[in-house]
Design an enzyme around this catalytic site. Sequence first.
Site, PDB file in Angstrom:
ATOM      1  N   HIS A  17       2.485 -18.056 -10.651  1.00 55.65           N
ATOM      2  CA  HIS A  17       1.631 -17.029 -11.264  1.00 55.65           C
ATOM      3  C   HIS A  17       1.294 -15.926 -10.246  1.00 55.65           C
ATOM      4  CE1 HIS A  17       0.105 -20.598 -13.822  1.00 55.65           C
ATOM      5  NE2 HIS A  17       0.807 -19.847 -14.628  1.00 55.65           N
ATOM      6  N   LYS A  41      -5.800 -26.567 -26.728  1.00 58.39           N
ATOM      7  CA  LYS A  41      -5.359 -27.302 -25.535  1.00 58.39           C
ATOM      8  C   LYS A  41      -6.559 -27.983 -24.904  1.00 58.39           C
ATOM      9  CE  LYS A  41      -1.389 -24.426 -24.267  1.00 58.39           C
ATOM     10  NZ  LYS A  41      -0.722 -23.667 -23.206  1.00 58.39           N
ATOM     11  N   ARG A  90      10.773 -18.228 -16.714  1.00 59.88           N
ATOM     12  CA  ARG A  90      11.379 -19.110 -15.711  1.00 59.88           C
ATOM     13  C   ARG A  90      12.799 -19.499 -16.097  1.00 59.88           C
ATOM     14  NH1 ARG A  90       6.162 -22.726 -16.005  1.00 59.88           N
ATOM     15  NH2 ARG A  90       6.385 -21.742 -18.039  1.00 59.88           N
ATOM     16  N   SER A 128       2.110 -25.317 -14.158  1.00 57.46           N
ATOM     17  CA  SER A 128       0.787 -25.925 -13.968  1.00 57.46           C
ATOM     18  C   SER A 128       0.842 -27.415 -14.326  1.00 57.46           C
ATOM     19  CB  SER A 128      -0.246 -25.229 -14.849  1.00 57.46           C
ATOM     20  OG  SER A 128      -0.337 -23.878 -14.512  1.00 57.46           O
TER      21      SER A 128
HETATM   22  P1  ADP Z   1       0.583 -20.245 -21.212  1.00 53.98           P
HETATM   23  O1  ADP Z   1      -0.149 -21.455 -21.721  1.00 53.98           O
HETATM   24  O2  ADP Z   1       0.123 -18.961 -21.813  1.00 53.98           O
HETATM   25  O3  ADP Z   1       2.082 -20.373 -21.174  1.00 53.98           O
HETATM   26  P2  ADP Z   1       0.629 -20.495 -18.322  1.00 53.98           P
HETATM   27  O4  ADP Z   1      -0.559 -20.422 -17.412  1.00 53.98           O
HETATM   28  O5  ADP Z   1       1.392 -21.767 -18.343  1.00 53.98           O
HETATM   29  O6  ADP Z   1       0.041 -20.100 -19.716  1.00 53.98           O
HETATM   30  O7  ADP Z   1       1.626 -19.314 -18.005  1.00 53.98           O
HETATM   31  C1  ADP Z   1       1.246 -17.974 -18.102  1.00 53.98           C
HETATM   32  C2  ADP Z   1       2.481 -17.107 -17.934  1.00 53.98           C
HETATM   33  O8  ADP Z   1       2.989 -17.261 -16.615  1.00 53.98           O
HETATM   34  C3  ADP Z   1       3.632 -17.437 -18.867  1.00 53.98           C
HETATM   35  O9  ADP Z   1       4.276 -16.218 -19.222  1.00 53.98           O
HETATM   36  C4  ADP Z   1       4.546 -18.282 -18.026  1.00 53.98           C
HETATM   37  O10 ADP Z   1       5.881 -18.193 -18.458  1.00 53.98           O
HETATM   38  C5  ADP Z   1       4.352 -17.627 -16.671  1.00 53.98           C
HETATM   39  N1  ADP Z   1       4.653 -18.549 -15.562  1.00 53.98           N
HETATM   40  C6  ADP Z   1       4.168 -19.784 -15.356  1.00 53.98           C
HETATM   41  N2  ADP Z   1       4.691 -20.348 -14.245  1.00 53.98           N
HETATM   42  C7  ADP Z   1       5.549 -19.420 -13.729  1.00 53.98           C
HETATM   43  C8  ADP Z   1       6.438 -19.381 -12.601  1.00 53.98           C
HETATM   44  N3  ADP Z   1       6.557 -20.444 -11.796  1.00 53.98           N
HETATM   45  N4  ADP Z   1       7.163 -18.262 -12.390  1.00 53.98           N
HETATM   46  C9  ADP Z   1       7.049 -17.197 -13.239  1.00 53.98           C
HETATM   47  N5  ADP Z   1       6.248 -17.173 -14.321  1.00 53.98           N
HETATM   48  C10 ADP Z   1       5.513 -18.264 -14.571  1.00 53.98           C
END
Ligand code: ADP
Length: 159
Positions: A17, A41, A90, A128
């Site tokens: 992130h 969630k 990703r 995460s």
């Molecule tokens: P959500 O529940 O909205 O998917 P996340 O916190 O899991 O929330 O992810 C938020 C955004 O960040 C999403 O667009 C996800 O694809 C992106 N993201 C999460 N991890 C990575 C990573 N390692 N590299 C690039 N983007 C990421």
Amino acid sequence: MAHALYPGSFDPVTYGHIDVIRRASALFDSLTVAVLNNGAKSPLFSVDERVNMLQGVCHDIPNVKVDSFSGLTADYVTLNGYNVIIRGLRAVTDFEYELQMAQTNRKLAPDADTVFLTTSLEYAYLSSTTVKEVAYFGGDISKFVPREVEELIFKKFKK
Ligand code: ADP
């Protein structure tokens, strides 16, 4: 002026992130990172805890602010006049869901465009969920999250 919103769960924020945040902040005039309060969630961290964590890791990036919201991303976007929605991609597994969401949001909030940043290779595997799983079993997560986040995760699991 391009005002971008990066919405997500951030439960917790990872180096993946943070990489997206740094790159997006360099592309747009301002960037708001917003924690979505999603009733569907059951998160490890409360919305306030996630906002505090994000504020801590973003404090040195000048044009970034942190917020939270409930309800539809499109409504939050329209209400605050954002014209860009940032999402990270990703792998192909992210693609179908993200495409559908981007198209839905475009219908609901026609003034905003979704911009995808592809993950930096070194964070392509990082989520995460993985971080929480590794931490739950006492594994080393120091390569996945900043130190202050690592401490908060282990504190949660000790309780
Ligand atoms: P959500 O529940 O909205 O998917 P996340 O916190 O899991 O929330 O992810 C938020 C955004 O960040 C999403 O667009 C996800 O694809 C992106 N993201 C999460 N991890 C990575 C990573 N390692 N590299 C690039 N983007 C990421």
